[in-house]
Write a protein that holds these residues in place. Structure first.
Motif, PDB file in Angstrom:
ATOM      1  N   THR A  92       0.693  -0.765   0.504  1.00  0.00           N
ATOM      2  CA  THR A  92      -0.306   0.211   0.214  1.00  0.00           C
ATOM      3  C   THR A  92       0.684   1.183   0.076  1.00  0.00           C
ATOM      4  O   THR A  92       1.888   1.199   0.993  1.00  0.00           O
ATOM      5  CB  THR A  92      -1.087   0.091   1.075  1.00  0.00           C
ATOM      6  OG1 THR A  92      -2.216  -1.229   1.452  1.00  0.00           O
ATOM      7  CG2 THR A  92      -1.938   1.513   0.890  1.00  0.00           C
ATOM      8  N   ALA A  93       0.794   1.658  -1.136  1.00  0.00           N
ATOM      9  CA  ALA A  93       1.997   3.385  -1.364  1.00  0.00           C
ATOM     10  C   ALA A  93       1.183   4.404  -0.438  1.00  0.00           C
ATOM     11  O   ALA A  93       0.094   4.450  -0.529  1.00  0.00           O
ATOM     12  CB  ALA A  93       2.134   3.083  -3.028  1.00  0.00           C
ATOM     13  N   GLN A  94       2.013   4.893  -0.149  1.00  0.00           N
ATOM     14  CA  GLN A  94       2.076   5.990   0.645  1.00  0.00           C
ATOM     15  C   GLN A  94       3.031   7.562   0.150  1.00  0.00           C
ATOM     16  O   GLN A  94       2.248   8.537   0.017  1.00  0.00           O
ATOM     17  CB  GLN A  94       2.710   5.802   1.869  1.00  0.00           C
ATOM     18  CG  GLN A  94       2.053   4.854   2.675  1.00  0.00           C
ATOM     19  CD  GLN A  94       3.107   4.989   4.044  1.00  0.00           C
ATOM     20  OE1 GLN A  94       4.197   5.033   4.344  1.00  0.00           O
ATOM     21  NE2 GLN A  94       2.068   4.768   5.457  1.00  0.00           N
ATOM     22  N   ARG A  95       3.713   6.889  -0.350  1.00  0.00           N
ATOM     23  CA  ARG A  95       4.421   7.766  -1.615  1.00  0.00           C
ATOM     24  C   ARG A  95       5.551   7.095  -2.945  1.00  0.00           C
ATOM     25  O   ARG A  95       5.925   6.216  -2.877  1.00  0.00           O
ATOM     26  CB  ARG A  95       6.069   8.534  -0.602  1.00  0.00           C
ATOM     27  CG  ARG A  95       5.591   9.436   0.287  1.00  0.00           C
ATOM     28  CD  ARG A  95       6.683  10.382   0.886  1.00  0.00           C
ATOM     29  NE  ARG A  95       6.672  10.802   1.866  1.00  0.00           N
ATOM     30  CZ  ARG A  95       6.953  10.365   3.242  1.00  0.00           C
ATOM     31  NH1 ARG A  95       7.835   9.810   3.392  1.00  0.00           N
ATOM     32  NH2 ARG A  95       6.287  11.001   4.667  1.00  0.00           N
ATOM     33  N   ILE A  96       5.614   7.904  -3.901  1.00  0.00           N
ATOM     34  CA  ILE A  96       5.802   7.403  -5.070  1.00  0.00           C
ATOM     35  C   ILE A  96       6.668   8.634  -5.702  1.00  0.00           C
ATOM     36  O   ILE A  96       6.047   9.661  -6.006  1.00  0.00           O
ATOM     37  CB  ILE A  96       4.611   6.749  -5.858  1.00  0.00           C
ATOM     38  CG1 ILE A  96       4.128   5.725  -5.142  1.00  0.00           C
ATOM     39  CG2 ILE A  96       5.550   6.218  -7.040  1.00  0.00           C
ATOM     40  CD1 ILE A  96       3.236   5.415  -6.305  1.00  0.00           C
ATOM     41  N   HIS A  97       7.835   8.219  -6.415  1.00  0.00           N
ATOM     42  CA  HIS A  97       9.457   9.283  -7.069  1.00  0.00           C
ATOM     43  C   HIS A  97       8.911   8.684  -8.477  1.00  0.00           C
ATOM     44  O   HIS A  97       9.765   7.262  -8.282  1.00  0.00           O
ATOM     45  CB  HIS A  97      10.264   9.144  -6.523  1.00  0.00           C
ATOM     46  CG  HIS A  97       9.884   9.827  -4.575  1.00  0.00           C
ATOM     47  ND1 HIS A  97       9.383  10.770  -4.395  1.00  0.00           N
ATOM     48  CD2 HIS A  97       9.618   8.940  -3.432  1.00  0.00           C
ATOM     49  CE1 HIS A  97       9.114  11.051  -2.979  1.00  0.00           C
ATOM     50  NE2 HIS A  97       9.251   9.558  -2.621  1.00  0.00           N
ATOM     51  N   LEU A  98       9.014   9.452  -9.243  1.00  0.00           N
ATOM     52  CA  LEU A  98       9.602   8.673 -10.582  1.00  0.00           C
ATOM     53  C   LEU A  98      11.763   8.795 -10.495  1.00  0.00           C
ATOM     54  O   LEU A  98      12.169  10.314  -9.943  1.00  0.00           O
ATOM     55  CB  LEU A  98       9.079   9.643 -11.595  1.00  0.00           C
ATOM     56  CG  LEU A  98       9.472   9.147 -12.620  1.00  0.00           C
ATOM     57  CD1 LEU A  98       8.535   7.756 -13.229  1.00  0.00           C
ATOM     58  CD2 LEU A  98       8.891  10.285 -13.828  1.00  0.00           C
ATOM     59  N   LEU A  99      11.856   8.277 -10.533  1.00  0.00           N
ATOM     60  CA  LEU A  99      13.533   7.887 -10.878  1.00  0.00           C
ATOM     61  C   LEU A  99      13.924   9.589 -11.416  1.00  0.00           C
ATOM     62  O   LEU A  99      15.153   9.723 -10.926  1.00  0.00           O
ATOM     63  CB  LEU A  99      14.146   6.940 -10.441  1.00  0.00           C
ATOM     64  CG  LEU A  99      13.939   5.457  -9.652  1.00  0.00           C
ATOM     65  CD1 LEU A  99      14.281   4.155  -9.840  1.00  0.00           C
ATOM     66  CD2 LEU A  99      14.160   6.064  -8.402  1.00  0.00           C
ATOM     67  N   SER A 100      13.697   9.683 -12.448  1.00  0.00           N
ATOM     68  CA  SER A 100      14.499  10.840 -13.235  1.00  0.00           C
ATOM     69  C   SER A 100      14.269  12.118 -12.353  1.00  0.00           C
ATOM     70  O   SER A 100      14.571  12.884 -12.716  1.00  0.00           O
ATOM     71  CB  SER A 100      13.677  10.368 -14.595  1.00  0.00           C
ATOM     72  OG  SER A 100      12.081  10.787 -14.587  1.00  0.00           O
ATOM     73  N   ASP A 101      13.049  12.126 -11.768  1.00  0.00           N
ATOM     74  CA  ASP A 101      12.268  13.579 -10.742  1.00  0.00           C
ATOM     75  C   ASP A 101      13.692  13.277  -9.972  1.00  0.00           C
ATOM     76  O   ASP A 101      13.615  14.544  -9.218  1.00  0.00           O
ATOM     77  CB  ASP A 101      11.556  12.984 -10.432  1.00  0.00           C
ATOM     78  CG  ASP A 101      10.312  13.041 -11.565  1.00  0.00           C
ATOM     79  OD1 ASP A 101      10.171  13.361 -12.617  1.00  0.00           O
ATOM     80  OD2 ASP A 101       8.878  13.184 -10.819  1.00  0.00           O
ATOM     81  N   LEU A 102      14.082  12.304  -9.175  1.00  0.00           N
ATOM     82  CA  LEU A 102      15.216  12.555  -8.618  1.00  0.00           C
ATOM     83  C   LEU A 102      16.764  13.143  -9.256  1.00  0.00           C
ATOM     84  O   LEU A 102      17.651  13.153  -8.097  1.00  0.00           O
ATOM     85  CB  LEU A 102      15.595  10.928  -7.546  1.00  0.00           C
ATOM     86  CG  LEU A 102      14.173  10.843  -6.739  1.00  0.00           C
ATOM     87  CD1 LEU A 102      14.412   9.541  -6.305  1.00  0.00           C
ATOM     88  CD2 LEU A 102      13.603  11.070  -5.516  1.00  0.00           C
ATOM     89  N   GLY A 103      16.942  12.774  -9.846  1.00  0.00           N
ATOM     90  CA  GLY A 103      18.108  13.611 -10.458  1.00  0.00           C
ATOM     91  C   GLY A 103      19.109  12.419  -9.927  1.00  0.00           C
ATOM     92  O   GLY A 103      18.823  11.204  -9.346  1.00  0.00           O
ATOM     93  N   THR A 104      20.202  12.490 -10.717  1.00  0.00           N
ATOM     94  CA  THR A 104      21.551  11.877 -10.216  1.00  0.00           C
ATOM     95  C   THR A 104      22.630  12.437  -9.993  1.00  0.00           C
ATOM     96  O   THR A 104      22.544  13.438  -9.384  1.00  0.00           O
ATOM     97  CB  THR A 104      21.863  11.810 -11.976  1.00  0.00           C
ATOM     98  OG1 THR A 104      22.833  13.239 -12.671  1.00  0.00           O
ATOM     99  CG2 THR A 104      21.531  11.049 -12.731  1.00  0.00           C
ATOM    100  N   VAL A 105      23.129  11.830  -8.894  1.00  0.00           N
ATOM    101  CA  VAL A 105      23.790  12.248  -8.038  1.00  0.00           C
ATOM    102  C   VAL A 105      25.674  12.019  -8.176  1.00  0.00           C
ATOM    103  O   VAL A 105      25.639  10.997  -8.901  1.00  0.00           O
ATOM    104  CB  VAL A 105      23.933  11.886  -6.291  1.00  0.00           C
ATOM    105  CG1 VAL A 105      25.518  11.874  -5.379  1.00  0.00           C
ATOM    106  CG2 VAL A 105      22.526  10.608  -5.873  1.00  0.00           C
TER     107      VAL A 105
END
Length: 151
Positions: A92-105
């Motif tokens: 049961t998801a509480q948060r979802i993040h698109l990996l491209s939105d997180l950027g690169t380190v």
């Protein structure tokens, strides 16, 4: 506390539906993530989102997206037509993040060493701690006889 974080790929498009009273949105999708070993097949898991998150998932995510999902893991028991009960995991998801939105380190690479045999040590990366001092050996006079202590 039940918190699970998975990095996975969406393999079935999110499907939006509503509760019987048409008050609450629910989205279901299936994700896949790599097995424990390289030769293991990918594992599949059903993910459910509720309310505003359900509508966001329906609008923003699609099959093939790589996502980072935070949520609660539950195990459901389902009666199978073959006559046995099957246990199925569900997130049961509480948060979802698109990996491209997180950027690169960007991880800086160390400068090339003039001598290849000399290891490069990043002084800023390693914290410095005071040198550990060894305790003096206990003196024979300070020795405590634990057999004489009443309990």
């Amino acid at each position: 506390m039940n918190l699970c974080t998975l990095m996975a790929e969406i393999i079935s498009a999110p499907q939006l539906r509503y509760t019987q009273d048409n008050q609450t949105a629910i989205t279901e999708m299936t994700i896949a993530f790599p097995g424990q070993r390289a030769e293991d097949p990918p594992q599949k898991l059903k993910v459910i989102g509720w309310g505003n998150l359900a509508q966001e998932v329906q609008e923003k995510y699609k099959t093939g997206d790589r996502v980072l999902i935070e949520g609660r893991l539950t195990i459901n028991t389902v009666d199978r037509p073959e006559g046995f009960k099957e246990k199925q995991a569900e997130l049961t998801a509480q948060r979802i993040h698109l990996l491209s939105d997180l950027g690169t380190v960007n991880i800086p690479q160390p400068a090339a060493s003039p001598e290849p045999s000399t290891p490069v040590v990043a002084a800023a990366a390693a914290p410095s701690y005071p040198a550990a001092q060894s305790a003096p050996p206990p003196s024979p006079e300070a020795e405590v006889d634990y057999d004489d202590i009443p309990f």
